[in-house]
Enzyme design. Sequence first.
Site: not given
Length: 379
Positions: A81, A209, A189, A58, A299, A301, A56
């Site tokens: 944590c 995509l 994205r 830290e 994303e 229509g 982590h």
Amino acid sequence: MRWEPEPADAIWIERALSLARRAIGLAHPNPHVGAIVVKGHQKVGQGFHEYDQRHHAEIIALAQAGAKARGATLYVTLEPCCTTGRTGPCTKAIIGAGISRVVAAIEDPNPAVQGCGLGELKRAGIRVEVRNDMSAKRLNEAFAKWIRTGLPFVTLKSALTLDGQIAVRPGHSTALTGSAARAAVHRLRHSADAVLTGIGTVLADDPLLNDRSGQRRRCPLVRVILDSYLRLPLHSKLVKTARQDVLVFTTEPADATKAKALARLGIEIVSTRRRRGQVAIDSVLTELGRRGILHVLLEAGARVNGSALAADVVDKLALFYAPKIMGTGGVPMAQIAASKWFRQSRALTHLSVAPCGADLFVEGYFHDVYGNHRGRRKN
């Protein structure tokens, strides 16, 4: 005793947030966290969390600081944590290092552990302050939504004209925005775990995509297609580039021969619930959340956008406005019954407007995932 914040706290927290942003794409499924150890107004250690590196933020910062951590201040973007998972609790390491003060940008959004780490530090005699920083909340909004509900955070992205049109006519691809907006979309994205669209967009645009931001990510961007009648062309770019990263949600009965052909080409077919002849988007999001997808970028229509808005599953709008007027006859951003939707629609909050090259970027929230998604996590 109430401790007053020190003048430099905001500066160091912003620097810790800059570190945490380097974890975007690399920390999944964990939150983005940065940490800095400061002693005598000097940085003596820093770190950010990458999932594959295990440690982590830290722990990395404390290791860099070494003996200088004793009596120092730890600035961290998320509550440390106090539980044991892949690693031991950060609170034990902080106490053992002799840190005298901890400034956290926000508490842990997980209701099961929220405040526990800070409480443990307080009981050890460490001064603890929480800034409730909005930038820190936004950085981990997807994690907050998923850890509380089991559902992914949904950002609806669209490019449109000033009068709200996304295309000249249905089924027709219309380029509206410039290069700066396109680059911004790839950054969006990069921050997402999946991009979702409908088969209509695939047939009209034949999109890839994919994430072309050029930044590192530990998991591929999952490409999700809503395709009720399994019309995805075998020669489409999505199929040709599939590397076990394309999910197609369809409804029963699907074309078994087409399904087998797509499966042989690396496409996963998922049958799900039907609503008004279409794939039910809430069922799709439930399945994506079950698979550990924290953030979905929508994303699509007008039809899929309308379904998502009507189902109230959109958390944030990210709209790129081209400085153009299309006039009547175009395709609106969302195909939705205006009278009912307008009466029930939430007003966007935390609205921001900024230039994006020659275009305009507008962002706002329908839901506060830290405030109104506090329900028990779904399994």
